[in-house]
Design an enzyme around this catalytic site. Structure first.
Site, PDB file in Angstrom:
ATOM      1  N   ASN A   9      33.009  38.354  42.130  1.00 28.06           N
ATOM      2  CA  ASN A   9      33.457  37.241  42.965  1.00 28.06           C
ATOM      3  C   ASN A   9      32.475  36.096  42.726  1.00 28.06           C
ATOM      4  O   ASN A   9      31.355  36.113  43.241  1.00 28.06           O
ATOM      5  CB  ASN A   9      33.443  37.696  44.436  1.00 28.06           C
ATOM      6  N   ARG A  94      37.888  38.058  41.456  1.00 23.70           N
ATOM      7  CA  ARG A  94      38.574  37.261  42.461  1.00 23.70           C
ATOM      8  C   ARG A  94      38.762  35.864  41.863  1.00 23.70           C
ATOM      9  O   ARG A  94      37.783  35.211  41.486  1.00 23.70           O
ATOM     10  CB  ARG A  94      37.708  37.172  43.709  1.00 23.70           C
ATOM     11  N   HIS A 182      42.808  33.649  51.271  1.00 22.02           N
ATOM     12  CA  HIS A 182      42.371  34.932  51.855  1.00 22.02           C
ATOM     13  C   HIS A 182      43.424  36.026  51.609  1.00 22.02           C
ATOM     14  O   HIS A 182      43.497  37.000  52.356  1.00 22.02           O
ATOM     15  CB  HIS A 182      42.104  34.818  53.370  1.00 22.02           C
ATOM     16  N   ARG A 242      33.889  23.696  57.771  1.00 20.91           N
ATOM     17  CA  ARG A 242      35.116  22.923  57.474  1.00 20.91           C
ATOM     18  C   ARG A 242      35.873  22.639  58.767  1.00 20.91           C
ATOM     19  O   ARG A 242      35.911  23.492  59.652  1.00 20.91           O
ATOM     20  CB  ARG A 242      36.020  23.722  56.520  1.00 20.91           C
ATOM     21  N   GLU A 380      38.004  43.085  50.534  1.00 19.72           N
ATOM     22  CA  GLU A 380      38.643  42.382  49.414  1.00 19.72           C
ATOM     23  C   GLU A 380      38.237  42.992  48.074  1.00 19.72           C
ATOM     24  O   GLU A 380      39.044  43.053  47.142  1.00 19.72           O
ATOM     25  CB  GLU A 380      38.272  40.898  49.468  1.00 19.72           C
TER      26      GLU A 380
END
Ligand code: AMP
Length: 394
Positions: A9, A94, A182, A242, A380
């Site tokens: 990742n 990923r 996601h 964010r 993940e």
């Protein structure tokens, strides 16, 4: 010889990795987890084995490990010494963006790399680093099969109406549409529900992935039918740094009235807003929960408010709600945040079991709750490893 899968990742300044060993049963066992962080400033490799024992902690001068390729060389050296007797059968990555069409993982070929490079403008902060990691592996071991697993793919089941923005239609055709992110996390949760919560797996479920990035997804019978994130990972819930969904007129105002450049606005929206910007303290929910500063509570209240709004919206998309699932760093670990969200969702039929919530049980709603609430840890990396095995027929 046993086979292992490497999962990568890659972020802008970090390269995270996990090593999974394939068991005879078809299950996968994690054998190592680590990352090179501080790329470009102060590179450092840290790694643990499957039992959580440290197997590496090394720092270098920036000139020695300056980029993803050099970071990968260091990881490869570590893995060769740890897994000398095993075969690295493939690498799963990923990759943030799979564009409008990829609804499944992809075996990396030169043609696939060209296709993925075309999505760089859609995710300029992430996609180039994801592709750099694939190239770095190619440079070390060109014959090793690699698989790209997309954060957007799981949401490609959403209907066109939900993916549209109200812009002229040609913008949709140009790729300006809601993609959702996601996806690997939501796919893992959807795949896990039939085992841990079979009574809701085929129902109407909203999953709240509350981590440093945060989003929510509406699952109908395990398929994504709506998500809070849209064209980019800026949309939807307020996050650590964010702002989440906001009036696009604010961007115009900042451009026209304040004279900010696109780069300055990007910095504001990705790095200086959210929990950090509102609290003025930090983006770590643990720090805010422990603080008695009024703006820490204000930031938490707004975080909850936004989840409440999005939950209502996604319940409307689903036409009702059977369950709410919490996951990721905040969702899995903060009983307080789960309680605040569930209190705001009483009108939907959620009745929290306070003790179960404090204990972090899988089911945290009372036995009589009309809509149930759950905590399901996401994974993940395991999802990527599973995809890689499947695609490579291992
Ligand atoms: P993630 O991006 O899923 O790794 O989540 C990281 C975030 O989870 C951190 O920024 C923390 O704010 C948050 N987090 C982790 N543990 C806790 C906790 N016990 N209570 C509240 N927040 C937590």
């Amino acid at each position: 010889m046993e086979k292992v899968i490497l999962v990568i990742n890659a972020g802008s300044s970090s390269l995270k990795f996990s090593v999974f060993e394939l068991q005879d049963t078809g299950e996968m066992r994690v054998r190592a987890v680590g990352q090179v962080e501080g790329l470009g400033t102060a590179p450092r490799l840290k790694a643990k084995d499957g039992k959580g024992q440290s197997i590496a902690d090394e720092c270098w001068p920036n000139s020695q490990v300056a980029n993803h390729a050099q970071a990968l060389q260091e990881i490869a050296t570590l893995l060769r010494s740890r897994f000398a007797g095993q075969v690295l059968a493939g690498v799963g990555h990923r990759v943030v963006h799979g564009g409008p069409d990829y609804s499944a993982p992809l075996l990396v070929t030169p043609e696939a790399m060209d296709a993925l490079a075309a999505f760089v403008p859609l995710a300029p902060l992430h996609q180039p680093h994801n592709l750099a990691a694939i190239r770095a592996v190619q440079a070390v071991q060109p014959e090793l099969p690699q698989v790209a697993c997309f954060d957007t793919a799981f949401h490609r089941t959403q209907d066109m109406v939900g993916q549209l923005y109200g812009l002229p239609y040609e913008y949709y055709e140009r790729g300006i549409r809601r993609y959702g992110f996601h996806g690997l996390s939501y796919e893992y949760i959807a795949a896990t529900l039939p085992t841990i919560a079979p009574e809701i797996a085929s129902g109407r479920v909203v999953v709240a992935h509350l981590g440093s990035g945060a989003s929510m997804c509406a699952l109908l019978n395990g398929r994504s039918v709506g998500s809070s994130m849209g064209f980019t990972a800026l949309d939807g819930l307020m996050m650590g740094t964010r702002p989440g969904n906001m009036d696009p007129g604010i961007v115009l105002y900042l451009l026209q009235q304040d004279g900010l450049s696109a780069k300055e606005i990007e910095d504001l929206l990705y790095k200086r807003s959210g929990l950090l910007g509102l609290s003025g303290i930090g983006n770590d929910m643990r720090v805010l929960l422990a603080s008695d500063a009024p703006r820490a509570s204000l930031a938490i209240d707004h975080f909850i408010y936004r989840i409440k709004r999005e939950l209502g919206a996604l319940a409307a998309v689903l036409g009702g709600l059977d369950a709410l699932v919490f996951t990721a760093g905040i969702g899995e670990n903060s009983a307080r945040i789960r309680q605040l969200v569930c209190e705001q969702a009483q009108w939907l039929g959620i009745d929290l079991d306070l003790a179960a919530n404090e204990q972090g049980s899988a089911r945290i709603s009372s036995a009589g709750s009309r809509v149930s609430a759950w905590v399901v840890p996401t994974n993940e990396e395991l999802m990527i490893a599973r995809h890689t095995c499947k695609l490579l027929a291992l």
